[in-house]
Design a protein around this motif. Sequence first.
Motif, PDB file in Angstrom:
ATOM      1  N   GLN A   1      -1.154   6.708   5.765  1.00 48.36           N
ATOM      2  CA  GLN A   1      -2.581   6.732   5.443  1.00 48.36           C
ATOM      3  C   GLN A   1      -3.439   7.215   6.625  1.00 48.36           C
ATOM      4  O   GLN A   1      -4.486   7.819   6.430  1.00 48.36           O
ATOM      5  CB  GLN A   1      -3.060   5.339   5.030  1.00 48.36           C
ATOM      6  CG  GLN A   1      -2.476   4.841   3.710  1.00 48.36           C
ATOM      7  CD  GLN A   1      -1.235   3.974   3.896  1.00 48.36           C
ATOM      8  OE1 GLN A   1      -0.539   4.067   4.908  1.00 48.36           O
ATOM      9  NE2 GLN A   1      -0.955   3.135   2.905  1.00 48.36           N
ATOM     10  N   TYR A   2      -3.011   6.874   7.857  1.00 49.85           N
ATOM     11  CA  TYR A   2      -3.900   7.105   8.996  1.00 49.85           C
ATOM     12  C   TYR A   2      -3.235   7.816  10.183  1.00 49.85           C
ATOM     13  O   TYR A   2      -3.830   7.891  11.257  1.00 49.85           O
ATOM     14  CB  TYR A   2      -4.488   5.761   9.464  1.00 49.85           C
ATOM     15  CG  TYR A   2      -5.468   5.153   8.485  1.00 49.85           C
ATOM     16  CD1 TYR A   2      -6.741   5.689   8.303  1.00 49.85           C
ATOM     17  CD2 TYR A   2      -5.116   4.032   7.721  1.00 49.85           C
ATOM     18  CE1 TYR A   2      -7.643   5.138   7.410  1.00 49.85           C
ATOM     19  CE2 TYR A   2      -6.013   3.472   6.815  1.00 49.85           C
ATOM     20  CZ  TYR A   2      -7.271   4.024   6.671  1.00 49.85           C
ATOM     21  OH  TYR A   2      -8.154   3.477   5.784  1.00 49.85           O
TER      22      TYR A   2
ATOM     23  N   SER B   1       0.814  -1.217   0.000  1.00 52.75           N
ATOM     24  CA  SER B   1       0.000   0.000   0.000  1.00 52.75           C
ATOM     25  C   SER B   1       0.847   1.266   0.000  1.00 52.75           C
ATOM     26  O   SER B   1       0.365   2.339  -0.328  1.00 52.75           O
ATOM     27  CB  SER B   1      -0.903  -0.012   1.226  1.00 52.75           C
ATOM     28  OG  SER B   1      -0.094  -0.124   2.385  1.00 52.75           O
ATOM     29  N   GLN B   2       2.130   1.148   0.368  1.00 55.22           N
ATOM     30  CA  GLN B   2       3.021   2.313   0.335  1.00 55.22           C
ATOM     31  C   GLN B   2       3.651   2.490  -1.046  1.00 55.22           C
ATOM     32  O   GLN B   2       4.396   3.436  -1.257  1.00 55.22           O
ATOM     33  CB  GLN B   2       4.169   2.139   1.343  1.00 55.22           C
ATOM     34  CG  GLN B   2       3.778   1.580   2.661  1.00 55.22           C
ATOM     35  CD  GLN B   2       3.528   2.654   3.703  1.00 55.22           C
ATOM     36  OE1 GLN B   2       3.785   3.827   3.475  1.00 55.22           O
ATOM     37  NE2 GLN B   2       3.000   2.265   4.829  1.00 55.22           N
TER      38      GLN B   2
ATOM     39  N   TYR C   1      10.246   4.999  -3.900  1.00 55.83           N
ATOM     40  CA  TYR C   1       9.605   5.256  -2.614  1.00 55.83           C
ATOM     41  C   TYR C   1      10.302   6.442  -1.974  1.00 55.83           C
ATOM     42  O   TYR C   1      11.529   6.473  -1.889  1.00 55.83           O
ATOM     43  CB  TYR C   1       9.731   4.016  -1.720  1.00 55.83           C
ATOM     44  CG  TYR C   1       9.179   4.197  -0.333  1.00 55.83           C
ATOM     45  CD1 TYR C   1       7.804   4.340  -0.132  1.00 55.83           C
ATOM     46  CD2 TYR C   1      10.017   4.226   0.776  1.00 55.83           C
ATOM     47  CE1 TYR C   1       7.287   4.495   1.135  1.00 55.83           C
ATOM     48  CE2 TYR C   1       9.500   4.377   2.060  1.00 55.83           C
ATOM     49  CZ  TYR C   1       8.137   4.516   2.223  1.00 55.83           C
ATOM     50  OH  TYR C   1       7.617   4.672   3.493  1.00 55.83           O
TER      51      TYR C   1
ATOM     52  N   PRO D   1      -8.385   6.192   3.726  1.00 53.32           N
ATOM     53  CA  PRO D   1      -6.935   6.397   3.857  1.00 53.32           C
ATOM     54  C   PRO D   1      -6.487   7.660   3.126  1.00 53.32           C
ATOM     55  O   PRO D   1      -7.014   7.990   2.068  1.00 53.32           O
ATOM     56  CB  PRO D   1      -6.337   5.148   3.201  1.00 53.32           C
ATOM     57  CG  PRO D   1      -7.407   4.629   2.299  1.00 53.32           C
ATOM     58  CD  PRO D   1      -8.718   5.033   2.895  1.00 53.32           C
ATOM     59  N   GLU D   2      -5.510   8.371   3.713  1.00 56.50           N
ATOM     60  CA  GLU D   2      -4.938   9.521   3.005  1.00 56.50           C
ATOM     61  C   GLU D   2      -4.005   9.017   1.913  1.00 56.50           C
ATOM     62  O   GLU D   2      -3.357   7.984   2.084  1.00 56.50           O
ATOM     63  CB  GLU D   2      -4.164  10.398   4.001  1.00 56.50           C
ATOM     64  CG  GLU D   2      -5.096  11.125   4.959  1.00 56.50           C
ATOM     65  CD  GLU D   2      -4.344  11.904   6.032  1.00 56.50           C
ATOM     66  OE1 GLU D   2      -3.282  12.461   5.723  1.00 56.50           O
ATOM     67  OE2 GLU D   2      -4.847  11.946   7.170  1.00 56.50           O
TER      68      GLU D   2
ATOM     69  N   ALA E   1      -4.983  -5.081   8.381  1.00 54.60           N
ATOM     70  CA  ALA E   1      -4.338  -4.093   9.254  1.00 54.60           C
ATOM     71  C   ALA E   1      -4.818  -2.671   8.917  1.00 54.60           C
ATOM     72  O   ALA E   1      -4.037  -1.787   8.595  1.00 54.60           O
ATOM     73  CB  ALA E   1      -2.811  -4.192   9.162  1.00 54.60           C
ATOM     74  N   ARG E   2      -6.099  -2.493   8.972  1.00 49.64           N
ATOM     75  CA  ARG E   2      -6.810  -1.220   8.769  1.00 49.64           C
ATOM     76  C   ARG E   2      -6.942  -0.813   7.304  1.00 49.64           C
ATOM     77  O   ARG E   2      -7.754   0.048   6.963  1.00 49.64           O
ATOM     78  CB  ARG E   2      -6.153  -0.079   9.576  1.00 49.64           C
ATOM     79  CG  ARG E   2      -7.065   1.146   9.634  1.00 49.64           C
ATOM     80  CD  ARG E   2      -6.592   2.176  10.629  1.00 49.64           C
ATOM     81  NE  ARG E   2      -7.508   3.305  10.623  1.00 49.64           N
ATOM     82  CZ  ARG E   2      -7.491   4.273  11.520  1.00 49.64           C
ATOM     83  NH1 ARG E   2      -6.610   4.263  12.489  1.00 49.64           N
ATOM     84  NH2 ARG E   2      -8.342   5.269  11.433  1.00 49.64           N
ATOM     85  N   LEU E   3      -6.118  -1.344   6.417  1.00 50.31           N
ATOM     86  CA  LEU E   3      -6.159  -0.873   5.035  1.00 50.31           C
ATOM     87  C   LEU E   3      -7.232  -1.605   4.231  1.00 50.31           C
ATOM     88  O   LEU E   3      -7.177  -2.827   4.102  1.00 50.31           O
ATOM     89  CB  LEU E   3      -4.795  -1.086   4.375  1.00 50.31           C
ATOM     90  CG  LEU E   3      -3.685  -0.189   4.895  1.00 50.31           C
ATOM     91  CD1 LEU E   3      -2.336  -0.707   4.424  1.00 50.31           C
ATOM     92  CD2 LEU E   3      -3.904   1.253   4.442  1.00 50.31           C
ATOM     93  N   PRO E   4      -8.180  -0.866   3.680  1.00 51.04           N
ATOM     94  CA  PRO E   4      -9.176  -1.510   2.819  1.00 51.04           C
ATOM     95  C   PRO E   4      -8.493  -2.077   1.573  1.00 51.04           C
ATOM     96  O   PRO E   4      -7.601  -1.443   1.018  1.00 51.04           O
ATOM     97  CB  PRO E   4     -10.119  -0.355   2.434  1.00 51.04           C
ATOM     98  CG  PRO E   4      -9.899   0.700   3.470  1.00 51.04           C
ATOM     99  CD  PRO E   4      -8.459   0.574   3.871  1.00 51.04           C
TER     100      PRO E   4
ATOM    101  N   GLY F   1      -2.068  -1.190  12.837  1.00 55.07           N
ATOM    102  CA  GLY F   1      -3.228  -1.095  11.943  1.00 55.07           C
ATOM    103  C   GLY F   1      -4.543  -1.260  12.684  1.00 55.07           C
ATOM    104  O   GLY F   1      -5.457  -1.938  12.215  1.00 55.07           O
TER     105      GLY F   1
ATOM    106  N   SER G   1      -3.554  -5.388  13.544  1.00 49.24           N
ATOM    107  CA  SER G   1      -4.841  -4.722  13.779  1.00 49.24           C
ATOM    108  C   SER G   1      -5.050  -4.298  15.242  1.00 49.24           C
ATOM    109  O   SER G   1      -6.140  -3.935  15.623  1.00 49.24           O
ATOM    110  CB  SER G   1      -6.026  -5.573  13.324  1.00 49.24           C
ATOM    111  OG  SER G   1      -5.838  -5.986  12.001  1.00 49.24           O
TER     112      SER G   1
ATOM    113  N   VAL H   1      -0.883   8.226  -0.419  1.00 49.60           N
ATOM    114  CA  VAL H   1       0.544   8.096  -0.139  1.00 49.60           C
ATOM    115  C   VAL H   1       1.321   8.763  -1.276  1.00 49.60           C
ATOM    116  O   VAL H   1       1.091   8.471  -2.450  1.00 49.60           O
ATOM    117  CB  VAL H   1       0.947   6.613  -0.018  1.00 49.60           C
ATOM    118  CG1 VAL H   1       2.446   6.476   0.147  1.00 49.60           C
ATOM    119  CG2 VAL H   1       0.225   5.961   1.145  1.00 49.60           C
ATOM    120  N   GLU H   2       2.213   9.658  -0.885  1.00 50.68           N
ATOM    121  CA  GLU H   2       3.002  10.382  -1.876  1.00 50.68           C
ATOM    122  C   GLU H   2       3.954   9.420  -2.597  1.00 50.68           C
ATOM    123  O   GLU H   2       4.551   8.550  -1.960  1.00 50.68           O
ATOM    124  CB  GLU H   2       3.817  11.457  -1.153  1.00 50.68           C
ATOM    125  CG  GLU H   2       4.348  12.544  -2.055  1.00 50.68           C
ATOM    126  CD  GLU H   2       5.326  13.445  -1.308  1.00 50.68           C
ATOM    127  OE1 GLU H   2       6.210  13.998  -1.970  1.00 50.68           O
ATOM    128  OE2 GLU H   2       5.202  13.577  -0.069  1.00 50.68           O
TER     129      GLU H   2
END
Lengths: 468, 92
Positions: free
Chosen positions: B41-42, A344-345, A466, A439-440, A374-377, B70, B16, A442-443
């Motif tokens: 992201q968060y 995701s990064q 990256y 999520p914001e 871990a929170r990431l959709p 997470g 999580s 990622v640059e």
Amino acid sequence: MNKIVKNIKEALNLCGIKDGMTISFHHHLRNGDNVINMTVNALQELGIKNLNLCASSLFQVHSPIISAFDDETITTVESGYIGGDVGVAISNGKLKNKAVFRSHGHRPSDIKSGKIHIDVAVIAAPTSDDMGNCSGKFGKSACGSLGYAMADAQYADKVIVVTDNLVSYPLCDFSIPETQVDYVVCVDSIGDPEGIVSSTTKITRDPAGLRIAKFAVDCIKNSGLLKNGFSFQTGAGGASLAAAMYLKEIMLKENIKGSFCMGGITGYIVDMLEAGCFETLFDVQCFDLRAVESLKNNPRHKEVSAEHYASPTSKSCIADKLDVVILGATEIDTDFNVNVHTNSQGIIMGGSGGHSDVAAGSKLSIIVAPLIRARLPVIVDRVNCISTPGKTVDILVTQRGIAVNPAKKDLAERLKASGLPVFDIEALKNIAEDFSGKPEPVERGNKIIAEVLYRDGTVIDEIMNYCG
Amino acid sequence: MIKISQNAFAGTLESSDCLVTITPNESNEVNFEINSVVFKQYGNSILKAAQNTVKKFDISGADIKIQDMGAFDCVIEARVETAIKRALKGAK
């Protein structure tokens, strides 16, 4: 005639290794491979520069080669999968030139056509005779199939076989024939068996994973494809194995005789063969010891080349005869494009392998993934990298529900009618974001560090560096 | 205003989840340190959740470290709240 050479360095010299050449490797020894590291070390000692490393896959075990990026022994990498610290190093801009990703089927196609010209191929062979007839089925470092090495052996200018089990001539049950081999090197160890094949591949016990597997098999059952002659491919991940387990139950209960299973073969797929679920296993790579044993002993378990598996330019290939494939994803977007190259990064952590080949070839391609990791959709507006184009992806299965590609309206109706929880992919994305928050972005860096070729030869996406 | 006078933690480093550690400091401030696998992201969301939870308590003089694997905001809030309550146990 004597092909035995005392070490890799001497063999490289005899092959006429020079700056700027392309040297190739296969990845059946997976995360236990010693041969790439030994060879790269020899190349560094020889002072060769600007090499193109054409390895079918690279894993964490290969992290020592990063030093060869730094000293410019290796300045280009062409691969199907780049994992571990090697992927991170490339994402951090350590490699001089762009890395080039191809699928496992595309690689032999480009080798055959000459788009990739291999000067020297190094074949890690668990058993070889003194003329280079070699196999992965035997020896202390047995890995099973050598399917990914076959194009390299056939088309490279020079071929070195590296083995740790030299047997007297002839090795009868060879996978690569002596006709293609120039030199044979015997070393103490080509790899660590622990990393080559796991003794056990395990079905997930995670309830979310089991629910995903159950939904995936329900999709197969209701697709209309699960009947006599059925053909199938799945991965070695926990949820994929669970899906194979559920599928086996249904096939046995309903007495469905499948035609073949393609893989990436695990013990669970061997069980399905032996239980009569399939007539044939096609094997380009063994994932565990049971698969190696079966390949060695069962004539209905057949070793095949990467070209036969999935080459888009072969006269025909197995991938195009597949009914159903179950595949993974790190991300999928609302157009069903799938990312398996970066996390995701945006850091390289894998690659297509055969993902895009079988998604394109099969009648039904199913992506299985937890809705949130871990929170990431898992569902995003646009994937960080397109590995497999959405037009070849039919279904996304998550533990919260199923999304069907809008191009497959009939399929969506069938699945809905069977009572499965079918949603628009946007609706599934919203469910995830209700839990996680949006999520914001990622640059991304501004330098292209890798390009991803699709199996038709076009650049399907580019991966940026990256910026930490 | 209650000054934090003892260490406390709550949570785990499982995926999580998050591990929240509170240690007293010499100032009257509450400082936050956030390490997260999804920081890009968060990160802002995690800080906001932690700050809002701290506001519910009348505390000062603490460093709050969040090691996030997470966790959802509701988990961050619950772990921070529990860590504060543990740090306040026995305090006057």
